[in-house]
Write a protein that holds these residues in place. Structure first.
Motif, PDB file in Angstrom:
ATOM      1  N   LEU A 147      -8.616   4.110 -24.163  1.00  0.00           N
ATOM      2  CA  LEU A 147      -8.049   5.458 -23.243  1.00  0.00           C
ATOM      3  C   LEU A 147      -7.052   5.000 -22.249  1.00  0.00           C
ATOM      4  CD1 LEU A 147     -10.869   8.017 -23.337  1.00  0.00           C
ATOM      5  CD2 LEU A 147      -8.531   8.396 -24.292  1.00  0.00           C
ATOM      6  N   LEU A 148      -7.715   3.860 -21.576  1.00  0.00           N
ATOM      7  CA  LEU A 148      -6.814   3.368 -20.419  1.00  0.00           C
ATOM      8  C   LEU A 148      -5.496   2.846 -21.005  1.00  0.00           C
ATOM      9  CD1 LEU A 148      -9.613   1.532 -18.254  1.00  0.00           C
ATOM     10  CD2 LEU A 148      -8.005   3.419 -17.694  1.00  0.00           C
ATOM     11  N   ILE A 149      -5.629   2.202 -21.983  1.00  0.00           N
ATOM     12  CA  ILE A 149      -4.292   1.337 -22.684  1.00  0.00           C
ATOM     13  C   ILE A 149      -3.390   2.601 -23.067  1.00  0.00           C
ATOM     14  CG2 ILE A 149      -3.300   0.290 -24.603  1.00  0.00           C
ATOM     15  CD1 ILE A 149      -5.958  -1.180 -24.509  1.00  0.00           C
ATOM     16  N   ALA A 150      -3.986   3.774 -23.597  1.00  0.00           N
ATOM     17  CA  ALA A 150      -3.259   4.894 -24.146  1.00  0.00           C
ATOM     18  C   ALA A 150      -2.536   5.707 -22.737  1.00  0.00           C
ATOM     19  CB  ALA A 150      -4.115   5.987 -24.881  1.00  0.00           C
ATOM     20  N   MET A 151      -3.456   6.064 -21.755  1.00  0.00           N
ATOM     21  CA  MET A 151      -2.666   6.470 -20.675  1.00  0.00           C
ATOM     22  C   MET A 151      -1.567   5.579 -19.954  1.00  0.00           C
ATOM     23  SD  MET A 151      -6.176   8.403 -18.897  1.00  0.00           S
ATOM     24  CE  MET A 151      -7.450   7.037 -19.233  1.00  0.00           C
ATOM     25  N   GLY A 152      -1.796   4.279 -20.029  1.00  0.00           N
ATOM     26  CA  GLY A 152      -0.874   3.425 -19.520  1.00  0.00           C
ATOM     27  C   GLY A 152       0.405   3.499 -20.292  1.00  0.00           C
ATOM     28  N   LEU A 153       0.397   3.641 -21.538  1.00  0.00           N
ATOM     29  CA  LEU A 153       1.366   3.778 -22.292  1.00  0.00           C
ATOM     30  C   LEU A 153       2.195   5.317 -22.207  1.00  0.00           C
ATOM     31  CD1 LEU A 153       0.018   2.320 -25.724  1.00  0.00           C
ATOM     32  CD2 LEU A 153       1.724   1.477 -24.335  1.00  0.00           C
ATOM     33  N   TYR A 154       1.359   6.062 -21.818  1.00  0.00           N
ATOM     34  CA  TYR A 154       1.793   7.590 -21.732  1.00  0.00           C
ATOM     35  C   TYR A 154       2.575   7.550 -20.301  1.00  0.00           C
ATOM     36  CZ  TYR A 154       1.182  12.696 -21.504  1.00  0.00           C
ATOM     37  OH  TYR A 154       1.498  13.892 -21.323  1.00  0.00           O
ATOM     38  N   ILE A 155       1.940   6.682 -19.267  1.00  0.00           N
ATOM     39  CA  ILE A 155       2.712   6.851 -17.839  1.00  0.00           C
ATOM     40  C   ILE A 155       3.899   6.053 -18.034  1.00  0.00           C
ATOM     41  CG2 ILE A 155       2.366   5.940 -15.503  1.00  0.00           C
ATOM     42  CD1 ILE A 155       0.676   8.230 -15.935  1.00  0.00           C
ATOM     43  N   ALA A 156       4.234   4.870 -18.574  1.00  0.00           N
ATOM     44  CA  ALA A 156       5.317   4.059 -18.787  1.00  0.00           C
ATOM     45  C   ALA A 156       6.225   4.967 -19.594  1.00  0.00           C
ATOM     46  CB  ALA A 156       4.783   2.819 -19.376  1.00  0.00           C
ATOM     47  N   ASP A 157       5.905   5.988 -20.215  1.00  0.00           N
ATOM     48  CA  ASP A 157       6.687   6.761 -21.428  1.00  0.00           C
ATOM     49  C   ASP A 157       7.234   5.766 -22.571  1.00  0.00           C
ATOM     50  OD1 ASP A 157       7.055   9.036 -19.781  1.00  0.00           O
ATOM     51  OD2 ASP A 157       8.615   8.172 -18.606  1.00  0.00           O
ATOM     52  N   TRP A 158       6.039   4.843 -23.015  1.00  0.00           N
ATOM     53  CA  TRP A 158       6.231   4.013 -24.005  1.00  0.00           C
ATOM     54  C   TRP A 158       5.553   4.758 -25.086  1.00  0.00           C
ATOM     55  CZ3 TRP A 158       4.665  -0.845 -21.302  1.00  0.00           C
ATOM     56  CH2 TRP A 158       5.881  -1.454 -20.464  1.00  0.00           C
ATOM     57  N   TRP A 159       4.734   5.817 -25.043  1.00  0.00           N
ATOM     58  CA  TRP A 159       4.078   6.326 -26.087  1.00  0.00           C
ATOM     59  C   TRP A 159       3.480   7.705 -25.641  1.00  0.00           C
ATOM     60  CZ3 TRP A 159      -1.417   7.201 -27.275  1.00  0.00           C
ATOM     61  CH2 TRP A 159      -1.479   7.459 -28.575  1.00  0.00           C
ATOM     62  N   ARG A 160       3.721   8.912 -26.444  1.00  0.00           N
ATOM     63  CA  ARG A 160       3.481   9.857 -26.009  1.00  0.00           C
ATOM     64  C   ARG A 160       2.368  10.664 -26.936  1.00  0.00           C
ATOM     65  NH1 ARG A 160       5.203  10.572 -21.095  1.00  0.00           N
ATOM     66  NH2 ARG A 160       5.161  12.859 -21.147  1.00  0.00           N
ATOM     67  N   GLY A 161       1.500   9.692 -27.598  1.00  0.00           N
ATOM     68  CA  GLY A 161       0.496  10.286 -28.323  1.00  0.00           C
ATOM     69  C   GLY A 161      -0.576  11.374 -27.752  1.00  0.00           C
ATOM     70  N   LEU A 162      -0.763  11.171 -26.616  1.00  0.00           N
ATOM     71  CA  LEU A 162      -1.915  11.997 -25.795  1.00  0.00           C
ATOM     72  C   LEU A 162      -1.551  13.483 -25.721  1.00  0.00           C
ATOM     73  CD1 LEU A 162      -2.940   9.725 -22.750  1.00  0.00           C
ATOM     74  CD2 LEU A 162      -4.112  10.053 -24.944  1.00  0.00           C
TER      75      LEU A 162
END
Length: 239
Positions: free
Chosen positions: A82-97
């Motif tokens: 989840l931390l990795i997913a949220m980091g990707l989300y914050i960086a706009d690299w992945w919007r899967g959340l």
């Protein structure tokens, strides 16, 4: 504990742009009353953070009710992911959340209908009630943060993690409420978002590494115990 609380605060701070997009409109509207609106604005944010904290405590308590080693290790893996997913989300690299937001809309609709009677809030307690409702809005950042906090398997720590997450969102939300454009601009800078996103991902990878190390230690410990038991049984049979 310090690592978890620091990560929670960074997560809230890193989600500034998302928070402003989701809640900025209501936060700005609460301040339209001038000086009298400041108390209402602060009450709203207090209620909002209180809702995060209470939900974190409830989920942490629920997760702690299962005392199985495999469950605990699985939650640690989930926390790292989840931390990795949220980091990707914050960086706009992945919007899967965003799928969490679609699912959360089902829960949010009845709450939204009920909370509409509090708009516009004219008293601090109405604003606090509105903030309490707002903690359930369909926000992937909030929902994933709650899931991550639950992996602590401790009501107190999970509550503190969500409290620090809420405190991390305050700079952006208060800047929106009180018209501090410079603060909003700083928190929305691409470089800062990338830095915070990478820090969250690093924390996630470290969490997974520690989970793997703990799992290996548990397995080796279990193997040693089984071997010792076999030796004891052999000795008993010999005698």
């Amino acid at each position: 504990m310090i690592t978890e609380l620091g990560s929670a605060f960074v997560l809230g701070l890193a989600g500034a742009g998302h928070c402003v997009g989701m809640c900025g409109g209501i936060a700005a509207a609460l301040q339209l009353g001038g000086n009298s609106g400041k108390g209402i604005t602060l009450a709203y944010h207090g209620g909002r953070i209180a809702s995060y904290t209470a939900l974190g405590a409830a989920l942490g308590f629920a997760a702690s009710s299962i005392d199985i080693a495999a469950w605990t290790i699985s939650l640690r893996y989930l926390a790292g992911a989840l931390l990795i997913a949220m980091g990707l989300y914050i960086a706009d690299w992945w919007r899967g959340l965003q799928w969490l937001e679609r699912g959360g809309a089902i829960v949010w609709r009845p709450v939204q209908r009920w909370s509409s009677v509090l708009l516009p809030p004219r008293h601090w307690y109405q604003a606090a009630g509105l903030g309490l409702c707002w903690g359930l809005m369909p926000c992937g950042l909030i929902y994933s943060s709650l899931a991550w906090a639950a992996t602590a398997q401790d009501a107190r720590l999970s509550a503190l993690m969500m409290l620090f997450f809420g405190l991390g969102t305050l700079p952006a939300m208060l800047a929106t409420s009180f018209g501090a454009g410079a603060v909003q601009g700083l928190l929305r800078r691409r470089g800062l978002k990338l830095l915070l996103g990478v820090l969250l991902m690093a924390s996630g990878f470290w969490t997974i590494y520690m989970a793997v190390a703990h799992a290996n230690h548990t397995n080796h410990g279990g193997s040693g115990h089984q071997q010792q038991q076999q030796v004891d049984d052999a000795r008993h049979n010999h005698h």
